[in-house]
Design a protein around this motif. Structure first.
Motif, PDB file in Angstrom:
ATOM      1  N   GLN A 171       0.832  -1.213   0.000  1.00 39.61           N
ATOM      2  CA  GLN A 171       0.000   0.000   0.000  1.00 39.61           C
ATOM      3  C   GLN A 171       0.869   1.268   0.000  1.00 39.61           C
ATOM      4  N   LEU A 172       1.960   1.229   0.768  1.00 35.47           N
ATOM      5  CA  LEU A 172       2.887   2.361   0.784  1.00 35.47           C
ATOM      6  C   LEU A 172       3.574   2.524  -0.574  1.00 35.47           C
ATOM      7  N   LEU A 173       3.905   1.381  -1.197  1.00 32.30           N
ATOM      8  CA  LEU A 173       4.518   1.423  -2.526  1.00 32.30           C
ATOM      9  C   LEU A 173       3.607   2.104  -3.531  1.00 32.30           C
ATOM     10  N   GLU A 174       2.348   1.752  -3.450  1.00 34.93           N
ATOM     11  CA  GLU A 174       1.369   2.322  -4.395  1.00 34.93           C
ATOM     12  C   GLU A 174       1.335   3.838  -4.289  1.00 34.93           C
ATOM     13  N   ARG A 175       1.353   4.332  -3.046  1.00 37.16           N
ATOM     14  CA  ARG A 175       1.336   5.785  -2.844  1.00 37.16           C
ATOM     15  C   ARG A 175       2.636   6.424  -3.348  1.00 37.16           C
ATOM     16  N   SER A 176       3.768   5.753  -3.057  1.00 36.97           N
ATOM     17  CA  SER A 176       5.064   6.310  -3.451  1.00 36.97           C
ATOM     18  C   SER A 176       5.232   6.322  -4.966  1.00 36.97           C
ATOM     19  N   VAL A 177       4.729   5.261  -5.634  1.00 43.64           N
ATOM     20  CA  VAL A 177       4.795   5.198  -7.095  1.00 43.64           C
ATOM     21  C   VAL A 177       3.994   6.339  -7.698  1.00 43.64           C
ATOM     22  N   ASN A 178       2.823   6.575  -7.135  1.00 50.22           N
ATOM     23  CA  ASN A 178       1.978   7.664  -7.647  1.00 50.22           C
ATOM     24  C   ASN A 178       2.647   9.026  -7.482  1.00 50.22           C
ATOM     25  N   LYS A 179       3.482   9.149  -6.433  1.00 50.11           N
ATOM     26  CA  LYS A 179       4.183  10.410  -6.190  1.00 50.11           C
ATOM     27  C   LYS A 179       5.498  10.482  -6.962  1.00 50.11           C
ATOM     28  N   GLY A 180       5.924   9.355  -7.553  1.00 48.66           N
ATOM     29  CA  GLY A 180       7.188   9.327  -8.279  1.00 48.66           C
ATOM     30  C   GLY A 180       8.404   9.338  -7.379  1.00 48.66           C
ATOM     31  N   ASP A 181       8.210   8.923  -6.101  1.00 50.25           N
ATOM     32  CA  ASP A 181       9.298   8.919  -5.130  1.00 50.25           C
ATOM     33  C   ASP A 181      10.045   7.580  -5.225  1.00 50.25           C
ATOM     34  N   ILE A 182      11.048   7.503  -6.112  1.00 48.40           N
ATOM     35  CA  ILE A 182      11.751   6.251  -6.397  1.00 48.40           C
ATOM     36  C   ILE A 182      12.532   5.745  -5.185  1.00 48.40           C
ATOM     37  N   GLU A 183      13.169   6.637  -4.433  1.00 42.74           N
ATOM     38  CA  GLU A 183      13.953   6.223  -3.266  1.00 42.74           C
ATOM     39  C   GLU A 183      13.087   5.540  -2.218  1.00 42.74           C
ATOM     40  N   THR A 184      11.927   6.131  -1.977  1.00 45.16           N
ATOM     41  CA  THR A 184      10.995   5.530  -1.004  1.00 45.16           C
ATOM     42  C   THR A 184      10.473   4.200  -1.527  1.00 45.16           C
ATOM     43  N   VAL A 185      10.248   4.113  -2.844  1.00 49.52           N
ATOM     44  CA  VAL A 185       9.800   2.853  -3.459  1.00 49.52           C
ATOM     45  C   VAL A 185      10.832   1.765  -3.212  1.00 49.52           C
ATOM     46  N   LYS A 186      12.115   2.085  -3.439  1.00 47.29           N
ATOM     47  CA  LYS A 186      13.191   1.112  -3.217  1.00 47.29           C
ATOM     48  C   LYS A 186      13.232   0.656  -1.753  1.00 47.29           C
ATOM     49  N   LYS A 187      13.059   1.619  -0.832  1.00 40.96           N
ATOM     50  CA  LYS A 187      13.093   1.297   0.599  1.00 40.96           C
ATOM     51  C   LYS A 187      11.958   0.350   0.979  1.00 40.96           C
ATOM     52  N   HIS A 188      10.748   0.652   0.496  1.00 46.73           N
ATOM     53  CA  HIS A 188       9.590  -0.193   0.809  1.00 46.73           C
ATOM     54  C   HIS A 188       9.710  -1.570   0.150  1.00 46.73           C
ATOM     55  N   LEU A 189      10.283  -1.602  -1.066  1.00 49.65           N
ATOM     56  CA  LEU A 189      10.489  -2.894  -1.740  1.00 49.65           C
ATOM     57  C   LEU A 189      11.446  -3.776  -0.949  1.00 49.65           C
ATOM     58  N   GLY A 190      12.517  -3.155  -0.434  1.00 50.99           N
ATOM     59  CA  GLY A 190      13.488  -3.900   0.362  1.00 50.99           C
ATOM     60  C   GLY A 190      12.866  -4.484   1.628  1.00 50.99           C
ATOM     61  N   LYS A 191      12.052  -3.674   2.302  1.00 47.35           N
ATOM     62  CA  LYS A 191      11.395  -4.161   3.516  1.00 47.35           C
ATOM     63  C   LYS A 191      10.365  -5.247   3.208  1.00 47.35           C
ATOM     64  N   ALA A 192       9.654  -5.090   2.099  1.00 52.37           N
ATOM     65  CA  ALA A 192       8.686  -6.108   1.702  1.00 52.37           C
ATOM     66  C   ALA A 192       9.391  -7.415   1.362  1.00 52.37           C
TER      67      ALA A 192
END
Length: 373
Positions: A171-192
């Motif tokens: 769910q956090l990834l979805e929000r970050s992708v929509n915002k274009g925040d790649i760094e946060t996407v990478k962080k959430h992917l790693g934790k997932a």
């Protein structure tokens, strides 16, 4: 053993000789008082008790014996040459006797009765053993059922935890992708990914235990470099737990014949547990050597340790140390699976631990295992 009680030495000797001739173990007492002292110290299947004795008579001795919990199941045969009237015979039975024989004693009749009482004793003993065994088995079924229910509850919780985490990170990834925040996407992917690996490990353990139960746990044995495997496992552990330093002491210096993947599974389990159960510490010690054709590997931590009464159970299926079950996650099957893997390599596992100071888990396997799998 049979106790013969009679104040006449001739009677004691003759009865003793006859019964010993038929392979019965005999003890004797020449008075009621002596008989009571012996009953307190020893266990008897049968007491042959003279009625007419100075001091305590046979009836008084029988009544006293019936008050001892240790001897109340002991059979008593009364012998009497004087008190042969019905009222005395009735008194004998009411005093705790199971039979009443008048003198002079018919030795064939006495032998028949003694053999009968022994046969009854053996039958009762076997029935009691069967009853105790059945009760133990019932308790073992109850305990197994309790453990199964507890395991299902723990497994459900342990599987749900990473699933819930993954769902949250998605769910956090979805929000970050929509915002274009790649760094946060990478962080959430790693934790997932970490949570998915936990989930995969739990499922793998469940599959392994199912295969062990059905006899379908397969092994692919071949020669491999155990030192190389240990170094690789230590490197992986350091990458996932950079705060911990694993100090390796010694080396095998040879190849091992076994299932490399399964031995790695045991090493990872030992090291993971050492790290998990050592909060506030930063060092693990791994010892490896080969002696007399056997590989020895030990993982030692400075963690919470295990109490002496719990040590014999740590490799049992579904066992979790009580005081750690609430603080640390796990299904309680990793060590059981590890023990089965080592057993199937013809080896053994063990643990040394001091409560509050740490634990050392080890395994020993033949360098060239020919154990069937």
């Amino acid at each position: 053993m049979i106790l013969i009680v009679d104040d006449t030495p001739e009677n004691l000797i003759s009865l003793k000789k006859v019964l010993e001739k038929h392979n019965f173990e005999i003890d004797t007492a020449s008075s009621g008082e002596e008989a009571l002292k012996k009953v307190l110290k020893n266990s008897y299947v049968l007491i042959i008790l003279d009625v007419q004795m100075p001091g305590m008579d046979g009836f008084e001795v029988a009544e006293a014996i019936s008050g001892y919990s240790k001897a109340k199941e002991t059979a008593i045969i009364f012998l009497s040459a004087v008190n042969t009237e019905f009222k005395f015979i009735a008194k004998g039975y009411s005093s705790g006797g199971l039979d009443y024989i008048t003198k002079p004693v018919d030795m064939n009749l006495l032998l028949l009765k003694v053999k009968t009482f022994y046969r009854i004793y053996e039958q009762n003993r076997k029935l009691n053993e069967m009853q105790e065994s059945l009760l133990e088995e019932i308790e073992f079924r109850k305990e197994a059922e309790r453990k199964k229910d507890e395991f299902i509850s723990i497994a459900s919780h342990e599987l749900k935890t990473p699933l819930t985490s993954v769902k949250g990170y998605v769910q956090l990834l979805e929000r970050s992708v929509n915002k274009g925040d790649i760094e946060t996407v990478k962080k959430h992917l790693g934790k997932a990914q970490v949570q998915l690996e936990k989930l995969n490990g739990l499922i793998a353990d469940l599959l392994d235990i199912s295969k062990i139960e059905s006899g379908k746990l397969k092994f692919n044995k071949q020669h491999f470099a155990i030192d190389c495997l240990i170094d690789n496992v230590i490197e992986v552990m350091h990458q996932s737990n950079p705060e911990f330093k694993v100090h390796k002491k010694g080396s095998a210096g040879c190849e091992i014949f076994g299932d490399e993947m399964r031995i790695e599974q045991v090493l990872v389990n030992f090291l993971t547990n050492a790290i998990k159960y050592s909060p506030g510490t930063s060092e693990i010690h791994l010892t490896v050597n080969v002696n007399e054709g056997a590989l020895y590997v030990a993982v030692k931590d400075s963690g919470i340790g295990i109490s002496p009464e719990q040590l014999p159970h740590v490799f049992d299926k579904f066992y979790r140390v009580e005081e750690t079950s609430q603080r640390f996650q796990g299904l309680g099957i990793g060590l059981y699976i590890s023990a089965e893997i080592i057993r199937r390599h013809g080896g053994k596992v063990g643990v040394n631990s001091t409560y509050g100071e740490g634990s050392e888990f080890y395994f020993i396997i033949p360098v060239d295992s020919t154990t069937e799998v």
